[in-house]
Design a protein around this motif. Structure first.
Motif, PDB file in Angstrom:
ATOM      1  N   PRO A   1      -0.598  13.757   5.852  1.00  0.00           N
ATOM      2  CA  PRO A   1      -0.910  12.795   6.907  1.00  0.00           C
ATOM      3  C   PRO A   1      -1.231  11.425   6.312  1.00  0.00           C
ATOM      4  CG  PRO A   1      -2.830  14.162   6.468  1.00  0.00           C
ATOM      5  CD  PRO A   1      -1.699  14.695   5.611  1.00  0.00           C
ATOM      6  N   ALA A   2      -0.983  10.374   7.100  1.00  0.00           N
ATOM      7  CA  ALA A   2      -1.249   9.015   6.622  1.00  0.00           C
ATOM      8  C   ALA A   2      -1.459   8.090   7.810  1.00  0.00           C
ATOM      9  CB  ALA A   2      -0.077   8.509   5.772  1.00  0.00           C
ATOM     10  N   VAL A   3      -2.096   6.960   7.544  1.00  0.00           N
ATOM     11  CA  VAL A   3      -2.137   5.846   8.488  1.00  0.00           C
ATOM     12  C   VAL A   3      -1.508   4.652   7.768  1.00  0.00           C
ATOM     13  CG1 VAL A   3      -4.052   6.596   9.958  1.00  0.00           C
ATOM     14  CG2 VAL A   3      -4.547   5.325   7.865  1.00  0.00           C
ATOM     15  N   ARG A   4      -0.733   3.878   8.536  1.00  0.00           N
ATOM     16  CA  ARG A   4       0.014   2.768   7.934  1.00  0.00           C
ATOM     17  C   ARG A   4      -0.188   1.509   8.758  1.00  0.00           C
ATOM     18  NH1 ARG A   4       5.654   4.535   6.605  1.00  0.00           N
ATOM     19  NH2 ARG A   4       4.623   5.163   4.678  1.00  0.00           N
ATOM     20  N   PHE A   5      -0.314   0.395   8.029  1.00  0.00           N
ATOM     21  CA  PHE A   5      -0.505  -0.926   8.627  1.00  0.00           C
ATOM     22  C   PHE A   5       0.484  -1.889   7.995  1.00  0.00           C
ATOM     23  CE2 PHE A   5      -4.385   1.414   8.670  1.00  0.00           C
ATOM     24  CZ  PHE A   5      -4.930   1.163   9.919  1.00  0.00           C
ATOM     25  N   SER A   6       0.976  -2.828   8.770  1.00  0.00           N
ATOM     26  CA  SER A   6       1.890  -3.823   8.231  1.00  0.00           C
ATOM     27  C   SER A   6       1.513  -5.192   8.773  1.00  0.00           C
ATOM     28  CB  SER A   6       3.328  -3.470   8.612  1.00  0.00           C
ATOM     29  OG  SER A   6       4.226  -4.334   7.973  1.00  0.00           O
ATOM     30  N   ARG A   7       1.605  -6.177   7.911  1.00  0.00           N
ATOM     31  CA  ARG A   7       1.325  -7.566   8.263  1.00  0.00           C
ATOM     32  C   ARG A   7       2.373  -8.439   7.595  1.00  0.00           C
ATOM     33  NH1 ARG A   7      -2.411  -5.022  10.508  1.00  0.00           N
ATOM     34  NH2 ARG A   7      -4.572  -5.673  10.679  1.00  0.00           N
ATOM     35  N   THR A   8       2.567  -9.638   8.127  1.00  0.00           N
ATOM     36  CA  THR A   8       3.381 -10.641   7.455  1.00  0.00           C
ATOM     37  C   THR A   8       2.489 -11.828   7.163  1.00  0.00           C
ATOM     38  OG1 THR A   8       5.410  -9.920   8.547  1.00  0.00           O
ATOM     39  CG2 THR A   8       5.402 -12.150   7.631  1.00  0.00           C
ATOM     40  N   TYR A   9       2.476 -12.240   5.894  1.00  0.00           N
ATOM     41  CA  TYR A   9       1.662 -13.359   5.469  1.00  0.00           C
ATOM     42  C   TYR A   9       2.540 -14.514   5.023  1.00  0.00           C
ATOM     43  CZ  TYR A   9      -2.263 -10.148   5.670  1.00  0.00           C
ATOM     44  OH  TYR A   9      -3.210  -9.258   6.105  1.00  0.00           O
ATOM     45  N   ASP A  10       2.095 -15.715   5.323  1.00  0.00           N
ATOM     46  CA  ASP A  10       2.806 -16.934   4.936  1.00  0.00           C
ATOM     47  C   ASP A  10       2.421 -17.341   3.520  1.00  0.00           C
ATOM     48  OD1 ASP A  10       4.161 -17.144   7.364  1.00  0.00           O
ATOM     49  OD2 ASP A  10       2.521 -18.259   8.292  1.00  0.00           O
ATOM     50  N   HIS A  11       2.668 -16.414   2.606  1.00  0.00           N
ATOM     51  CA  HIS A  11       2.404 -16.622   1.186  1.00  0.00           C
ATOM     52  C   HIS A  11       3.496 -15.905   0.408  1.00  0.00           C
ATOM     53  CE1 HIS A  11      -1.661 -18.202   1.723  1.00  0.00           C
ATOM     54  NE2 HIS A  11      -1.901 -17.211   2.553  1.00  0.00           N
TER      55      HIS A  11
ATOM     56  N   ALA B   1       4.998 -13.425  -2.486  1.00  0.00           N
ATOM     57  CA  ALA B   1       4.514 -12.105  -2.902  1.00  0.00           C
ATOM     58  C   ALA B   1       3.492 -12.199  -4.026  1.00  0.00           C
ATOM     59  CB  ALA B   1       5.687 -11.226  -3.324  1.00  0.00           C
ATOM     60  N   GLU B   2       3.652 -13.144  -4.932  1.00  0.00           N
ATOM     61  CA  GLU B   2       2.710 -13.275  -6.054  1.00  0.00           C
ATOM     62  C   GLU B   2       1.298 -13.586  -5.556  1.00  0.00           C
ATOM     63  OE1 GLU B   2       6.771 -13.590  -7.405  1.00  0.00           O
ATOM     64  OE2 GLU B   2       5.717 -14.723  -5.856  1.00  0.00           O
TER      65      GLU B   2
ATOM     66  N   ASP C   1       4.147  -1.858  -9.807  1.00  0.00           N
ATOM     67  CA  ASP C   1       5.409  -2.585  -9.930  1.00  0.00           C
ATOM     68  C   ASP C   1       5.127  -4.003  -9.442  1.00  0.00           C
ATOM     69  OD1 ASP C   1       8.010  -3.498 -10.111  1.00  0.00           O
ATOM     70  OD2 ASP C   1       8.721  -2.382  -8.352  1.00  0.00           O
ATOM     71  N   GLU C   2       4.549  -4.804 -10.339  1.00  0.00           N
ATOM     72  CA  GLU C   2       4.109  -6.162  -9.976  1.00  0.00           C
ATOM     73  C   GLU C   2       5.304  -7.043  -9.635  1.00  0.00           C
ATOM     74  OE1 GLU C   2       1.571  -9.843 -11.961  1.00  0.00           O
ATOM     75  OE2 GLU C   2       1.553  -7.891 -12.930  1.00  0.00           O
ATOM     76  N   PRO C   3       5.278  -7.807  -8.569  1.00  0.00           N
ATOM     77  CA  PRO C   3       4.265  -7.925  -7.519  1.00  0.00           C
ATOM     78  C   PRO C   3       4.662  -7.191  -6.237  1.00  0.00           C
ATOM     79  CG  PRO C   3       5.694  -9.817  -7.379  1.00  0.00           C
ATOM     80  CD  PRO C   3       6.258  -8.901  -8.447  1.00  0.00           C
ATOM     81  N   ARG C   4       5.247  -6.021  -6.350  1.00  0.00           N
ATOM     82  CA  ARG C   4       5.771  -5.342  -5.160  1.00  0.00           C
ATOM     83  C   ARG C   4       5.031  -4.072  -4.753  1.00  0.00           C
ATOM     84  NH1 ARG C   4      10.930  -7.253  -3.689  1.00  0.00           N
ATOM     85  NH2 ARG C   4      11.709  -8.772  -5.179  1.00  0.00           N
TER      86      ARG C   4
ATOM     87  N   ASP D   1       2.491  -2.045  -0.488  1.00  0.00           N
ATOM     88  CA  ASP D   1       3.866  -2.456  -0.708  1.00  0.00           C
ATOM     89  C   ASP D   1       4.042  -3.878  -0.204  1.00  0.00           C
ATOM     90  OD1 ASP D   1       5.316  -0.043  -1.786  1.00  0.00           O
ATOM     91  OD2 ASP D   1       4.296   0.819  -0.047  1.00  0.00           O
ATOM     92  N   LEU D   2       4.602  -4.725  -1.056  1.00  0.00           N
ATOM     93  CA  LEU D   2       4.824  -6.127  -0.735  1.00  0.00           C
ATOM     94  C   LEU D   2       6.314  -6.392  -0.776  1.00  0.00           C
ATOM     95  CD1 LEU D   2       2.031  -7.709  -2.952  1.00  0.00           C
ATOM     96  CD2 LEU D   2       1.849  -6.751  -0.656  1.00  0.00           C
ATOM     97  N   GLU D   3       6.833  -6.911   0.320  1.00  0.00           N
ATOM     98  CA  GLU D   3       8.258  -7.207   0.421  1.00  0.00           C
ATOM     99  C   GLU D   3       8.444  -8.695   0.687  1.00  0.00           C
ATOM    100  OE1 GLU D   3      12.037  -6.324   3.367  1.00  0.00           O
ATOM    101  OE2 GLU D   3      10.156  -5.277   3.709  1.00  0.00           O
ATOM    102  N   PRO D   4       8.973  -9.434  -0.291  1.00  0.00           N
ATOM    103  CA  PRO D   4       9.235 -10.855  -0.029  1.00  0.00           C
ATOM    104  C   PRO D   4      10.275 -10.993   1.086  1.00  0.00           C
ATOM    105  CG  PRO D   4       9.375 -10.355  -2.380  1.00  0.00           C
ATOM    106  CD  PRO D   4       9.314  -9.047  -1.653  1.00  0.00           C
ATOM    107  N   LEU D   5       9.948 -11.786   2.099  1.00  0.00           N
ATOM    108  CA  LEU D   5      10.890 -12.028   3.190  1.00  0.00           C
ATOM    109  C   LEU D   5      11.707 -13.279   2.919  1.00  0.00           C
ATOM    110  CD1 LEU D   5       8.548 -11.124   6.153  1.00  0.00           C
ATOM    111  CD2 LEU D   5      10.292  -9.684   5.056  1.00  0.00           C
ATOM    112  N   ASP D   6      11.080 -14.209   2.214  1.00  0.00           N
ATOM    113  CA  ASP D   6      11.730 -15.412   1.708  1.00  0.00           C
ATOM    114  C   ASP D   6      10.784 -15.970   0.647  1.00  0.00           C
ATOM    115  OD1 ASP D   6       9.738 -16.982   3.078  1.00  0.00           O
ATOM    116  OD2 ASP D   6      10.995 -17.047   4.866  1.00  0.00           O
ATOM    117  N   GLU D   7      10.977 -17.198   0.223  1.00  0.00           N
ATOM    118  CA  GLU D   7      10.140 -17.732  -0.859  1.00  0.00           C
ATOM    119  C   GLU D   7       8.682 -17.920  -0.465  1.00  0.00           C
ATOM    120  OE1 GLU D   7      11.928 -21.251  -2.439  1.00  0.00           O
ATOM    121  OE2 GLU D   7      13.766 -20.189  -2.989  1.00  0.00           O
ATOM    122  N   LYS D   8       8.399 -17.984   0.841  1.00  0.00           N
ATOM    123  CA  LYS D   8       7.038 -18.294   1.287  1.00  0.00           C
ATOM    124  C   LYS D   8       6.393 -17.220   2.157  1.00  0.00           C
ATOM    125  CE  LYS D   8       7.795 -23.247   1.112  1.00  0.00           C
ATOM    126  NZ  LYS D   8       7.757 -24.486   1.846  1.00  0.00           N
ATOM    127  N   ARG D   9       7.110 -16.149   2.473  1.00  0.00           N
ATOM    128  CA  ARG D   9       6.546 -15.131   3.363  1.00  0.00           C
ATOM    129  C   ARG D   9       6.716 -13.744   2.757  1.00  0.00           C
ATOM    130  NH1 ARG D   9       8.417 -14.443   8.669  1.00  0.00           N
ATOM    131  NH2 ARG D   9      10.459 -14.379   7.733  1.00  0.00           N
TER     132      ARG D   9
END
Length: 171
Positions: free
Chosen positions: A17-27, A29-30, A79-82, A96-104
């Motif tokens: 079992p698990a609980v999962r949360f996801s957010r998008t940040y305007d930063h 990945a580093e 697995d820096e920075p992912r 888990d960090l997924e770059p969406l573009d250079e800033k998000r």
């Protein structure tokens, strides 16, 4: 007024079992990686002070949580920075960090639970913590401590998320 829940209860492919949360940040990945790995950044939102030896098999020292004794955990993967995963209090935390573009960056936290009945409790706790992280990421004053944990917990229970585990500080 019902609490807005952002976590999802799920069963992983391996049956855990698990609980999962996801957010998008305007930063990039580093920068989000710093929120997840730097002890001083974690202090703004993570429930314990966490000092991480960033390598597989590395030690994490947890301290300062009024509801838990100081403890240690083990880094599972880096697995820096992912990606960062580690053991904490019988659970596993996966960032888990997924770059969406250079800033998000899409930030996903998966709390793999040692027992299903901790899902509502942990889900509510992560809602409070992530409210503080959201504020930090947006350059605002942290609001996590004032987030309505009991209301969030009740909302998870009402949504049918497994519950019943002891709640530190109240049981």
């Amino acid at each position: 007024m019902a609490a807005d829940l952002t976590g999802t209860y799920l069963t992983l492919d391996d049956g855990r079992p698990a609980v999962r949360f996801s957010r998008t940040y305007d930063h990039p990945a580093e920068r989000v990686w710093q929120f997840v790995t730097d002890a001083d950044e974690l202090a703004h939102w993570f429930p314990s002070r966490a000092e991480i030896e960033l390598r597989p098999g590395g030690t994490i020292r947890f301290s300062g949580d009024p509801h838990m004794a100081d403890s240690t955990g083990r880094v599972i993967a880096v697995d820096e920075p992912r990606h960062l995963s580690f053991e904490w209090g019988g659970d596993e935390l996966h960032f888990d960090l997924e770059p969406l573009d250079e800033k998000r960056t899409r930030f996903t936290l998966t709390n793999v639970l040692s027992a299903a009945d901790t899902a509502a409790r942990n889900g509510a706790g992560w809602e409070v913590c992530l409210t503080a992280l959201d504020a930090k990421a947006h350059g605002e004053q942290a609001a996590g401590a004032s987030a309505p944990w009991k209301e969030l917990y009740r909302a998870y229970v009402d949504a049918g998320v497994p519950s019943g585990a002891p709640v530190p500080g109240t049981d």
